[in-house]
Design a protein around this motif. Structure first.
Motif, PDB file in Angstrom:
ATOM      1  N   ASP A   1       0.835  -1.197   0.000  1.00 60.51           N
ATOM      2  CA  ASP A   1       0.000   0.000   0.000  1.00 60.51           C
ATOM      3  C   ASP A   1       0.870   1.246   0.000  1.00 60.51           C
ATOM      4  N   SER A   2       0.221   2.354  -0.242  1.00 65.32           N
ATOM      5  CA  SER A   2       0.917   3.630  -0.264  1.00 65.32           C
ATOM      6  C   SER A   2      -0.049   4.741   0.134  1.00 65.32           C
ATOM      7  N   LEU A   3       0.482   5.774   0.771  1.00 64.62           N
ATOM      8  CA  LEU A   3      -0.315   6.941   1.142  1.00 64.62           C
ATOM      9  C   LEU A   3       0.091   8.118   0.259  1.00 64.62           C
ATOM     10  N   VAL A   4      -0.893   8.781  -0.316  1.00 63.61           N
ATOM     11  CA  VAL A   4      -0.613   9.918  -1.201  1.00 63.61           C
ATOM     12  C   VAL A   4      -1.469  11.111  -0.785  1.00 63.61           C
ATOM     13  N   ILE A   5      -0.934  12.281  -1.011  1.00 60.03           N
ATOM     14  CA  ILE A   5      -1.643  13.523  -0.692  1.00 60.03           C
ATOM     15  C   ILE A   5      -2.558  13.877  -1.865  1.00 60.03           C
ATOM     16  N   PRO A   6      -3.830  14.155  -1.625  1.00 55.36           N
ATOM     17  CA  PRO A   6      -4.721  14.542  -2.731  1.00 55.36           C
ATOM     18  C   PRO A   6      -4.222  15.805  -3.411  1.00 55.36           C
ATOM     19  N   ASP A   7      -4.179  15.788  -4.742  1.00 54.21           N
ATOM     20  CA  ASP A   7      -3.705  16.946  -5.487  1.00 54.21           C
ATOM     21  C   ASP A   7      -4.782  17.551  -6.387  1.00 54.21           C
ATOM     22  N   ARG A   8      -6.011  17.107  -6.201  1.00 58.50           N
ATOM     23  CA  ARG A   8      -7.173  17.707  -6.871  1.00 58.50           C
ATOM     24  C   ARG A   8      -8.274  17.839  -5.820  1.00 58.50           C
ATOM     25  N   ILE A   9      -8.450  19.032  -5.312  1.00 58.45           N
ATOM     26  CA  ILE A   9      -9.386  19.288  -4.226  1.00 58.45           C
ATOM     27  C   ILE A   9     -10.541  20.130  -4.757  1.00 58.45           C
ATOM     28  N   TYR A  10     -11.759  19.626  -4.589  1.00 55.77           N
ATOM     29  CA  TYR A  10     -12.941  20.294  -5.119  1.00 55.77           C
ATOM     30  C   TYR A  10     -13.710  20.981  -3.991  1.00 55.77           C
ATOM     31  N   LEU A  11     -13.905  22.285  -4.141  1.00 55.56           N
ATOM     32  CA  LEU A  11     -14.663  23.070  -3.173  1.00 55.56           C
ATOM     33  C   LEU A  11     -15.973  23.534  -3.800  1.00 55.56           C
ATOM     34  N   SER A  12     -17.038  23.456  -3.026  1.00 53.83           N
ATOM     35  CA  SER A  12     -18.334  23.979  -3.447  1.00 53.83           C
ATOM     36  C   SER A  12     -18.516  25.358  -2.824  1.00 53.83           C
ATOM     37  N   ILE A  13     -18.803  26.332  -3.661  1.00 53.24           N
ATOM     38  CA  ILE A  13     -19.005  27.708  -3.199  1.00 53.24           C
ATOM     39  C   ILE A  13     -20.413  28.153  -3.575  1.00 53.24           C
ATOM     40  N   THR A  14     -21.196  28.558  -2.599  1.00 54.56           N
ATOM     41  CA  THR A  14     -22.562  29.013  -2.849  1.00 54.56           C
ATOM     42  C   THR A  14     -22.681  30.472  -2.465  1.00 54.56           C
ATOM     43  N   ILE A  15     -23.202  31.268  -3.403  1.00 62.90           N
ATOM     44  CA  ILE A  15     -23.498  32.670  -3.111  1.00 62.90           C
ATOM     45  C   ILE A  15     -24.990  32.872  -3.308  1.00 62.90           C
ATOM     46  N   ALA A  16     -25.585  33.711  -2.461  1.00 67.95           N
ATOM     47  CA  ALA A  16     -27.029  33.930  -2.509  1.00 67.95           C
ATOM     48  C   ALA A  16     -27.332  35.379  -2.202  1.00 67.95           C
TER      49      ALA A  16
ATOM     50  N   ASP B   1      -6.971  30.286 -11.910  1.00 68.70           N
ATOM     51  CA  ASP B   1      -7.353  30.370 -13.318  1.00 68.70           C
ATOM     52  C   ASP B   1      -8.847  30.081 -13.408  1.00 68.70           C
ATOM     53  N   LEU B   2      -9.664  31.118 -13.525  1.00 64.14           N
ATOM     54  CA  LEU B   2     -11.115  30.962 -13.479  1.00 64.14           C
ATOM     55  C   LEU B   2     -11.651  30.098 -14.624  1.00 64.14           C
ATOM     56  N   LYS B   3     -11.029  30.196 -15.790  1.00 60.17           N
ATOM     57  CA  LYS B   3     -11.517  29.424 -16.934  1.00 60.17           C
ATOM     58  C   LYS B   3     -11.319  27.923 -16.744  1.00 60.17           C
ATOM     59  N   LYS B   4     -10.215  27.563 -16.094  1.00 58.26           N
ATOM     60  CA  LYS B   4      -9.892  26.148 -15.931  1.00 58.26           C
ATOM     61  C   LYS B   4     -10.388  25.564 -14.605  1.00 58.26           C
ATOM     62  N   GLN B   5     -10.433  26.402 -13.571  1.00 54.61           N
ATOM     63  CA  GLN B   5     -10.660  25.866 -12.230  1.00 54.61           C
ATOM     64  C   GLN B   5     -12.044  26.143 -11.654  1.00 54.61           C
ATOM     65  N   LEU B   6     -12.781  27.074 -12.241  1.00 51.44           N
ATOM     66  CA  LEU B   6     -14.087  27.425 -11.703  1.00 51.44           C
ATOM     67  C   LEU B   6     -15.185  27.076 -12.696  1.00 51.44           C
ATOM     68  N   SER B   7     -16.208  26.383 -12.220  1.00 54.95           N
ATOM     69  CA  SER B   7     -17.340  26.017 -13.073  1.00 54.95           C
ATOM     70  C   SER B   7     -18.640  26.223 -12.317  1.00 54.95           C
ATOM     71  N   LEU B   8     -19.696  26.513 -13.053  1.00 62.66           N
ATOM     72  CA  LEU B   8     -21.007  26.731 -12.455  1.00 62.66           C
ATOM     73  C   LEU B   8     -21.718  25.400 -12.281  1.00 62.66           C
ATOM     74  N   ALA B   9     -22.154  25.122 -11.063  1.00 59.95           N
ATOM     75  CA  ALA B   9     -22.813  23.843 -10.778  1.00 59.95           C
ATOM     76  C   ALA B   9     -24.325  23.957 -10.797  1.00 59.95           C
ATOM     77  N   ASP B  10     -24.858  25.082 -10.304  1.00 61.21           N
ATOM     78  CA  ASP B  10     -26.307  25.180 -10.193  1.00 61.21           C
ATOM     79  C   ASP B  10     -26.723  26.646 -10.154  1.00 61.21           C
ATOM     80  N   LEU B  11     -27.860  26.934 -10.774  1.00 57.46           N
ATOM     81  CA  LEU B  11     -28.443  28.274 -10.741  1.00 57.46           C
ATOM     82  C   LEU B  11     -29.910  28.126 -10.414  1.00 57.46           C
TER      83      LEU B  11
ATOM     84  N   ILE C   1     -18.244  25.196  -8.474  1.00 56.99           N
ATOM     85  CA  ILE C   1     -17.270  24.173  -8.088  1.00 56.99           C
ATOM     86  C   ILE C   1     -15.889  24.721  -8.429  1.00 56.99           C
ATOM     87  N   LEU C   2     -15.056  24.792  -7.406  1.00 60.41           N
ATOM     88  CA  LEU C   2     -13.698  25.310  -7.596  1.00 60.41           C
ATOM     89  C   LEU C   2     -12.696  24.190  -7.376  1.00 60.41           C
ATOM     90  N   LEU C   3     -11.790  24.037  -8.340  1.00 61.11           N
ATOM     91  CA  LEU C   3     -10.729  23.041  -8.253  1.00 61.11           C
ATOM     92  C   LEU C   3      -9.435  23.725  -7.842  1.00 61.11           C
TER      93      LEU C   3
END
Length: 232
Positions: free
Chosen positions: A38-53, A80-90, A111-113
């Motif tokens: 086995d091996s332990l690895v650090i996650p290198d793709r972290i997804y955050l959900s951001i909600t504004i209202a 980089d907003l074009k690559k890392q930020l996407s709209l999940a819901d409106l 969703i922010l990567l």
């Protein structure tokens, strides 16, 4: 009838040949061993959900203004907003508006990567500084999981052979070629996969520093079983 008499012995010979081959494989001396690595690895793709209202009433910040503030803040953090930020819901709560004839509540989910915990911490504090505190951790991934899996399988094969060699030392015999290999399974233990966790922090002053966030490492484990022929 003559055709049947010819086919029956022929079919019997095929079955007998197959049985003999299988029997020879079973009868030859072999050693079976199972290894796990086995091996332990650090996650290198972290997804955050951001909600504004927004609540379209006096004294509230509009959704559009919050979006502009969010984009400016993320740009200042070299996102980089074009690559890392996407709209999940409106969504817009028009039903409530028509029923109550009052406010229309609108919200957007993004969703922010990000690629490391330090950046995640900067994003959380940066957004909170402009009044956006509804941030969730969606999941963390390791981008090179396939390459790691192959490497672990190779290590498992090597470990299995070493185990077999050590077991045969007291018998004064040696390990021959591998006559059977079974790839049992590969498991990924990811504690933050598929879980939504609220990420918040309190800022005591305007001169804040990124909070020290450390995500739990992802564990990848693989197991194989190998049968080695035994040589005298």
């Amino acid at each position: 009838m003559k055709i049947k008499n010819i086919l029956v012995p022929f079919f019997f010979l095929i079955c007998l040949k197959g049985f003999t081959q299988g029997k020879n494989f079973i009868d030859q001396p072999y050693l079976e061993t199972t290894s796990r690595v086995d091996s332990l690895v650090i996650p290198d793709r972290i997804y955050l959900s951001i909600t504004i209202a927004e609540l379209d009433s006096k004294g509230k910040v509009s959704l559009e203004k919050q979006e502009n503030q969010m984009e400016a803040k993320l740009n200042s953090l070299n996102i980089d907003l074009k690559k890392q930020l996407s709209l999940a819901d409106l969504s817009s709560n028009f039903n409530q508006y028509f029923l109550r004839k009052k406010d229309v509540e609108k919200s957007k989910q993004y969703i922010l990567l990000v690629y490391d915990a330090e950046t995640a911490g900067k994003v959380i504090l940066g957004l909170e500084s402009i009044g956006i505190a509804n941030v969730y951790l969606l999941k963390g991934e390791y981008s090179k999981i396939e390459e790691l899996t192959i490497k672990l399988k190779q290590e498992a094969v090597k470990k299995a052979k070493e185990q077999a060699q050590m077991m045969l030392i007291p018998l004064e015999q040696t390990v021959g070629k591998a006559i059977y290999i079974s790839d049992l399974n590969t498991s990924v233990y990811n504690r933050i996969q598929g879980k939504s966790q609220v990420l918040r922090t309190s800022m005591e002053s305007d001169n804040y520093e990124p909070i020290p966030i450390e995500f739990e490492k992802i564990k990848v484990e693989t197991a194989i079983t190998i049968r080695f022929a035994i040589s005298e």
